[in-house]
Design a protein around this motif. Structure first.
Motif, short mmCIF file in Angstrom:
data_model
loop_
_atom_site.label_atom_id
_atom_site.label_comp_id
_atom_site.label_asym_id
_atom_site.label_seq_id
_atom_site.Cartn_x
_atom_site.Cartn_y
_atom_site.Cartn_z
N UNK A 176 50.00 -93.37 -25.58
CA UNK A 176 50.26 -94.03 -26.86
C UNK A 176 49.03 -93.98 -27.77
N UNK A 177 47.86 -94.27 -27.19
CA UNK A 177 46.63 -94.23 -27.98
C UNK A 177 46.32 -92.83 -28.46
N UNK A 178 46.57 -91.84 -27.58
CA UNK A 178 46.33 -90.45 -27.96
C UNK A 178 47.22 -90.05 -29.13
N UNK A 179 48.51 -90.42 -29.08
CA UNK A 179 49.44 -90.04 -30.16
C UNK A 179 49.04 -90.68 -31.49
N UNK A 180 48.51 -91.88 -31.42
CA UNK A 180 48.05 -92.54 -32.66
C UNK A 180 46.88 -91.78 -33.25
N UNK A 181 45.93 -91.38 -32.43
CA UNK A 181 44.78 -90.61 -32.91
C UNK A 181 45.23 -89.22 -33.38
N UNK A 182 46.22 -88.66 -32.73
CA UNK A 182 46.76 -87.36 -33.13
C UNK A 182 47.32 -87.43 -34.54
N UNK A 198 46.30 -74.08 -38.42
CA UNK A 198 46.13 -75.17 -37.47
C UNK A 198 46.86 -74.86 -36.17
N UNK A 199 46.21 -75.13 -35.04
CA UNK A 199 46.85 -75.03 -33.73
C UNK A 199 46.98 -76.44 -33.17
N UNK A 200 48.19 -76.80 -32.70
CA UNK A 200 48.41 -78.17 -32.22
C UNK A 200 48.86 -78.15 -30.77
N UNK A 201 48.74 -79.29 -30.12
CA UNK A 201 49.18 -79.42 -28.74
C UNK A 201 50.69 -79.25 -28.62
N UNK A 202 51.12 -78.80 -27.45
CA UNK A 202 52.53 -78.52 -27.26
C UNK A 202 53.43 -79.73 -27.35
N UNK A 203 52.89 -80.93 -27.07
CA UNK A 203 53.72 -82.13 -27.05
C UNK A 203 53.88 -82.82 -28.37
N UNK A 204 53.25 -82.33 -29.43
CA UNK A 204 53.31 -83.00 -30.72
C UNK A 204 54.74 -83.05 -31.26
N UNK A 205 55.56 -82.08 -30.84
CA UNK A 205 56.94 -82.02 -31.34
C UNK A 205 57.78 -83.15 -30.80
N UNK A 206 57.34 -83.81 -29.73
CA UNK A 206 58.12 -84.90 -29.13
C UNK A 206 57.84 -86.24 -29.81
N UNK A 258 62.73 -76.11 -21.87
CA UNK A 258 64.14 -76.28 -22.22
C UNK A 258 64.35 -77.56 -23.03
N UNK A 259 63.65 -78.64 -22.64
CA UNK A 259 63.80 -79.92 -23.33
C UNK A 259 63.27 -79.87 -24.75
N UNK A 260 62.23 -79.05 -24.96
CA UNK A 260 61.61 -79.02 -26.29
C UNK A 260 62.13 -77.88 -27.17
N UNK A 261 62.97 -77.05 -26.60
CA UNK A 261 63.39 -75.85 -27.34
C UNK A 261 64.01 -76.18 -28.69
N UNK A 262 64.90 -77.16 -28.73
CA UNK A 262 65.54 -77.51 -30.00
C UNK A 262 64.52 -78.06 -31.01
N UNK A 263 63.47 -78.69 -30.49
CA UNK A 263 62.43 -79.21 -31.38
C UNK A 263 61.59 -78.06 -31.94
N UNK A 264 61.21 -77.12 -31.08
CA UNK A 264 60.43 -75.97 -31.54
C UNK A 264 61.24 -75.12 -32.53
N UNK A 265 62.55 -75.12 -32.37
CA UNK A 265 63.40 -74.31 -33.26
C UNK A 265 63.43 -74.86 -34.68
N UNK A 266 62.93 -76.06 -34.88
CA UNK A 266 62.85 -76.61 -36.24
C UNK A 266 61.72 -75.96 -37.04
#
Length: 296
Positions: A176-182, A198-206, A258-266
């Motif tokens: 939670x703290x990491x996402x706030x700083x992100x 810009x290059x971002x972490x893979x989990x930012x889409x979640x 697989x879980x993030x595929x629809x998010x990356x497709x945005x």
């Protein structure tokens, strides 16, 4: 004969033409709304006689009273005064639809218009998204050099904002703290760079709010790769963590993808990096950026 209006000389004929135009539009709007002159008089507080003079083009109505008439008609006063016909001008019709729309719809329209305008929200910002091992850092840095555009890794910005390495931030503050700083670090990049890769972490889409912010202010490119290539590239960098003590690591990686595929497709564009050399992939990335005019 001419009169002085805000420092400009206006002929009486021009004034008469303006009053005629205003009168005709008041009548047209009133009839279109199905409002009688008596009802308009009661709603606006302007006498029926004054309204009759106004609609005939003979009324020398004050701006204050005209504002009250326009408000009672639910019609913009500048449309009564302007030279463009509000019934034939597409711009005015669109403005009227916008005014009557809900706040959420208005926000979408503003975002679309700003995105398409020079210097809009996305400006000349490009963001590479995807799982670890997609090539975001390598390709982003090389593309930045080739295009003479600053390259930034968001994790470095997060470390700067947090005052410590990302690993320590995660250990101390948790996810939670990491996402706030992100989110804070992303805002800092938006505020300080109109041209950047810009290059971002893979989990930012979640993280919905942060990802929506990213999509609104960057031209995003999803760097795709097969799960096996993701894993191989991470290990080739000397990072054994994905496999250490986790015999099911590949299955987990596939599940995450697989879980993030629809998010990356945005993302606004996609580039498959599987089975290609870095040089070839860079050429295709640069061609994509040029084709989509992400840098203007």
């Amino acid at each position: 004969m001419a009169v002085e209006l805000d420092g400009h000389r206006v002929t009486e004929d021009a004034v008469a033409a303006l009053m005629t135009r205003v009168g005709e539009r008041v009548r047209q709007v009133r009839e279109q709304r199905g409002i009688s002159r008596r009802v308009l008089s009661e709603t606006s507080g302007v006498s029926p006689r004054y309204l009759a003079q106004l609609e005939s083009g003979a009324g020398n109505i004050s701006i204050g009273l005209l504002c009250r008439v326009a408000e009672a008609l639910d019609f913009r006063i500048d449309w009564l005064l302007g030279e463009d016909d509000p019934w034939t001008s597409e711009a005015l019709q669109m403005a009227d639809l916008y005014r009557q729309s809900e706040a959420a719809v208005q926000a979408q329209v503003r975002a679309l218009l700003l995105d398409g305008a020079p210097g809009g929200q996305r400006a000349q910002r490009i963001c590479l998204v995807g799982l670890r091992g997609a090539g975001k850092s390598t390709l982003g840095r090389m593309a930045g050099t080739a295009l003479e555009v600053p390259f930034i890794e968001l994790n470095n910005e997060i470390s700067e904002v947090g005052g410590m390495p990302v690993a320590e931030i995660m250990a101390l503050y948790g996810q939670e703290g990491f996402r706030k700083l992100e989110a804070d670090a992303l805002e800092q990049v938006i505020a300080t760079h109109e041209q950047v890769i810009l290059a971002v972490g893979g989990g930012i889409v979640a993280e919905p709010a942060t990802y929506n912010r990213l999509l609104s202010h960057f031209h995003t490119i999803w760097l795709k790769a097969a799960p096996e290539e993701h894993m191989a590239r991470v290990r080739a960098q000397g990072d054994e963590r994905p496999m250490a003590g986790q015999p099911e690591a590949m299955g987990q990686l596939k599940s995450i993808l697989q879980a993030r595929e629809t998010l990356y497709e945005r993302a606004h564009a996609q580039l498959n990096t599987s089975g290609a050399s870095v040089t070839d992939t860079l050429e295709r990335l640069l061609a994509l950026i040029a084709r989509e005019k992400f840098l203007g």
